[in-house]
Design a protein around this motif. Structure first.
Motif, PDB file in Angstrom:
ATOM      1  N   LYS A   3      -3.639   2.675   5.898  1.00  0.00           N
ATOM      2  CA  LYS A   3      -2.682   1.714   5.351  1.00  0.00           C
ATOM      3  C   LYS A   3      -2.058   0.871   6.454  1.00  0.00           C
ATOM      4  N   VAL A   4      -1.709   1.530   7.542  1.00  0.00           N
ATOM      5  CA  VAL A   4      -1.122   0.815   8.673  1.00  0.00           C
ATOM      6  C   VAL A   4      -2.138  -0.200   9.185  1.00  0.00           C
ATOM      7  N   THR A  43     -18.008  14.913  -2.382  1.00  0.00           N
ATOM      8  CA  THR A  43     -18.508  14.415  -1.103  1.00  0.00           C
ATOM      9  C   THR A  43     -18.198  12.938  -0.900  1.00  0.00           C
ATOM     10  N   THR A  44     -17.879  12.260  -2.008  1.00  0.00           N
ATOM     11  CA  THR A  44     -17.643  10.818  -1.880  1.00  0.00           C
ATOM     12  C   THR A  44     -16.170  10.447  -2.004  1.00  0.00           C
ATOM     13  N   SER A  45     -15.276  11.439  -1.914  1.00  0.00           N
ATOM     14  CA  SER A  45     -13.861  11.136  -2.055  1.00  0.00           C
ATOM     15  C   SER A  45     -13.399  10.229  -0.915  1.00  0.00           C
ATOM     16  N   SER A  46     -12.692   9.176  -1.262  1.00  0.00           N
ATOM     17  CA  SER A  46     -12.209   8.260  -0.230  1.00  0.00           C
ATOM     18  C   SER A  46     -10.693   8.362  -0.161  1.00  0.00           C
ATOM     19  N   GLN A  47     -10.198   9.217   0.662  1.00  0.00           N
ATOM     20  CA  GLN A  47      -8.761   9.381   0.818  1.00  0.00           C
ATOM     21  C   GLN A  47      -8.214   8.339   1.779  1.00  0.00           C
ATOM     22  N   THR A  48      -7.192   7.621   1.304  1.00  0.00           N
ATOM     23  CA  THR A  48      -6.584   6.631   2.174  1.00  0.00           C
ATOM     24  C   THR A  48      -5.451   7.301   2.919  1.00  0.00           C
ATOM     25  N   THR A  49      -5.608   7.408   4.204  1.00  0.00           N
ATOM     26  CA  THR A  49      -4.589   8.038   5.029  1.00  0.00           C
ATOM     27  C   THR A  49      -3.540   7.006   5.422  1.00  0.00           C
ATOM     28  N   ILE A  50      -2.465   7.482   6.007  1.00  0.00           N
ATOM     29  CA  ILE A  50      -1.402   6.589   6.454  1.00  0.00           C
ATOM     30  C   ILE A  50      -1.977   5.596   7.454  1.00  0.00           C
ATOM     31  N   ASP A  51      -2.822   6.098   8.327  1.00  0.00           N
ATOM     32  CA  ASP A  51      -3.408   5.233   9.338  1.00  0.00           C
ATOM     33  C   ASP A  51      -4.190   4.086   8.726  1.00  0.00           C
ATOM     34  N   ALA A 109      -1.724  -5.631   0.746  1.00  0.00           N
ATOM     35  CA  ALA A 109      -2.480  -4.478   1.237  1.00  0.00           C
ATOM     36  C   ALA A 109      -2.740  -3.493   0.107  1.00  0.00           C
ATOM     37  N   GLY A 110      -2.287  -3.861  -1.093  1.00  0.00           N
ATOM     38  CA  GLY A 110      -2.500  -2.959  -2.223  1.00  0.00           C
ATOM     39  C   GLY A 110      -1.513  -1.811  -2.220  1.00  0.00           C
ATOM     40  N   LEU A 111      -0.328  -2.062  -1.657  1.00  0.00           N
ATOM     41  CA  LEU A 111       0.682  -1.019  -1.560  1.00  0.00           C
ATOM     42  C   LEU A 111       2.024  -1.521  -2.072  1.00  0.00           C
ATOM     43  N   PRO A 112       2.090  -1.859  -3.351  1.00  0.00           N
ATOM     44  CA  PRO A 112       3.337  -2.373  -3.919  1.00  0.00           C
ATOM     45  C   PRO A 112       4.506  -1.416  -3.735  1.00  0.00           C
ATOM     46  N   LEU A 137      -3.651 -12.516  10.068  1.00  0.00           N
ATOM     47  CA  LEU A 137      -4.122 -13.704   9.351  1.00  0.00           C
ATOM     48  C   LEU A 137      -3.059 -14.781   9.191  1.00  0.00           C
ATOM     49  N   VAL A 138      -1.814 -14.422   9.417  1.00  0.00           N
ATOM     50  CA  VAL A 138      -0.731 -15.388   9.236  1.00  0.00           C
ATOM     51  C   VAL A 138      -0.775 -16.471  10.321  1.00  0.00           C
ATOM     52  N   PRO A 139      -0.890 -17.720   9.903  1.00  0.00           N
ATOM     53  CA  PRO A 139      -0.978 -18.839  10.849  1.00  0.00           C
ATOM     54  C   PRO A 139       0.367 -19.210  11.471  1.00  0.00           C
ATOM     55  N   ALA A 140       0.316 -19.824  12.602  1.00  0.00           N
ATOM     56  CA  ALA A 140       1.539 -20.265  13.287  1.00  0.00           C
ATOM     57  C   ALA A 140       2.272 -21.252  12.395  1.00  0.00           C
ATOM     58  N   GLY A 141       3.588 -21.195  12.426  1.00  0.00           N
ATOM     59  CA  GLY A 141       4.365 -22.112  11.602  1.00  0.00           C
ATOM     60  C   GLY A 141       4.636 -21.578  10.210  1.00  0.00           C
ATOM     61  N   LYS A 142       4.103 -20.395   9.918  1.00  0.00           N
ATOM     62  CA  LYS A 142       4.323 -19.783   8.611  1.00  0.00           C
ATOM     63  C   LYS A 142       4.870 -18.372   8.788  1.00  0.00           C
ATOM     64  N   VAL A 143       5.530 -17.863   7.765  1.00  0.00           N
ATOM     65  CA  VAL A 143       6.062 -16.503   7.833  1.00  0.00           C
ATOM     66  C   VAL A 143       5.611 -15.733   6.598  1.00  0.00           C
ATOM     67  N   VAL A 144       5.755 -14.440   6.664  1.00  0.00           N
ATOM     68  CA  VAL A 144       5.353 -13.578   5.559  1.00  0.00           C
ATOM     69  C   VAL A 144       6.416 -12.489   5.468  1.00  0.00           C
ATOM     70  N   SER A 145       6.614 -11.932   4.281  1.00  0.00           N
ATOM     71  CA  SER A 145       7.646 -10.901   4.163  1.00  0.00           C
ATOM     72  C   SER A 145       6.994  -9.520   4.189  1.00  0.00           C
ATOM     73  N   TYR A 146       7.790  -8.523   4.491  1.00  0.00           N
ATOM     74  CA  TYR A 146       7.287  -7.159   4.564  1.00  0.00           C
ATOM     75  C   TYR A 146       6.700  -6.759   3.212  1.00  0.00           C
ATOM     76  N   GLY A 147       7.428  -7.076   2.165  1.00  0.00           N
ATOM     77  CA  GLY A 147       6.966  -6.714   0.836  1.00  0.00           C
ATOM     78  C   GLY A 147       5.671  -7.418   0.481  1.00  0.00           C
ATOM     79  N   GLN A 148       5.562  -8.648   0.917  1.00  0.00           N
ATOM     80  CA  GLN A 148       4.358  -9.423   0.629  1.00  0.00           C
ATOM     81  C   GLN A 148       3.169  -8.771   1.314  1.00  0.00           C
ATOM     82  N   LEU A 149       3.357  -8.336   2.529  1.00  0.00           N
ATOM     83  CA  LEU A 149       2.275  -7.686   3.271  1.00  0.00           C
ATOM     84  C   LEU A 149       1.848  -6.420   2.533  1.00  0.00           C
ATOM     85  N   ALA A 150       2.838  -5.664   2.094  1.00  0.00           N
ATOM     86  CA  ALA A 150       2.534  -4.420   1.397  1.00  0.00           C
ATOM     87  C   ALA A 150       1.749  -4.725   0.127  1.00  0.00           C
TER      88      ALA A 150
END
Length: 119
Positions: free
Chosen positions: A12-13, A2-10, A38-41, A22-35
């Motif tokens: 993660k998105v 009853t307590t299973s926490s399934q992480t769906t694609i949604d 987000a706990g999605l290496p 959260l990324v401030p103006a004047g700075k950039v972030v990479s796709y991999g970094q975001l992943a």
DNA sequence: GTCGTGACATGCG
DNA sequence: ACGCATGCCACGA
């Protein structure tokens, strides 16, 4: 279970979107970094998908997301490429030969900011 | 179920 | 620096 926490694609998105916001103006972030944040290496492509799925009404600073080489991931010259480039330059991000020096402009999230995240 | 495609990353030559 | 292969995996045909 009853307590299973399934992480769906949604879910993660959703995480990717939260992080991009959260990324401030004047700075950039990479796709991999975001992943990673987000706990999605190894799921950089999912970060890209998340941005593609995002709607304009979310007002996400999607233009601050570039690839691991510090380059814009759209075909050089296409409309989206130009839009992203313009927005970045407006924010003061220096782009040389279509490339951004990550050692200088890559976003380094604050510890507190990450701890405040819902995941 | 298989295949090709993709707003990616990394390693190798 | 550049191209190519591989890993990753969600999606649509």
């Amino acid at each position: 279970m009853t307590t299973s926490s399934q992480t769906t694609i949604d879910d993660k998105v959703q995480r990717i979107w939260t992080l991009v916001a959260l990324v401030p103006a004047g700075k950039v972030v990479s796709y991999g970094q975001l992943a990673d944040l987000a706990g999605l290496p190894g799921r950089a492509r999912l970060a890209g998908r998340a941005l593609k799925l995002a709607s304009a009404s979310q007002n996400l600073p999607w233009h601050r997301v570039v690839n691991s080489q510090g380059k814009i991931s759209f075909a050089k010259g296409c409309q989206q490429y130009q839009t992203q480039l313009n927005k970045l330059q407006d924010e003061g991000v220096v782009v040389v030969s279509g490339r951004i020096k990550l050692t200088e402009f890559q976003w380094q999230p604050d510890i507190g900011e990450l701890l405040a995240l819902p995941f």
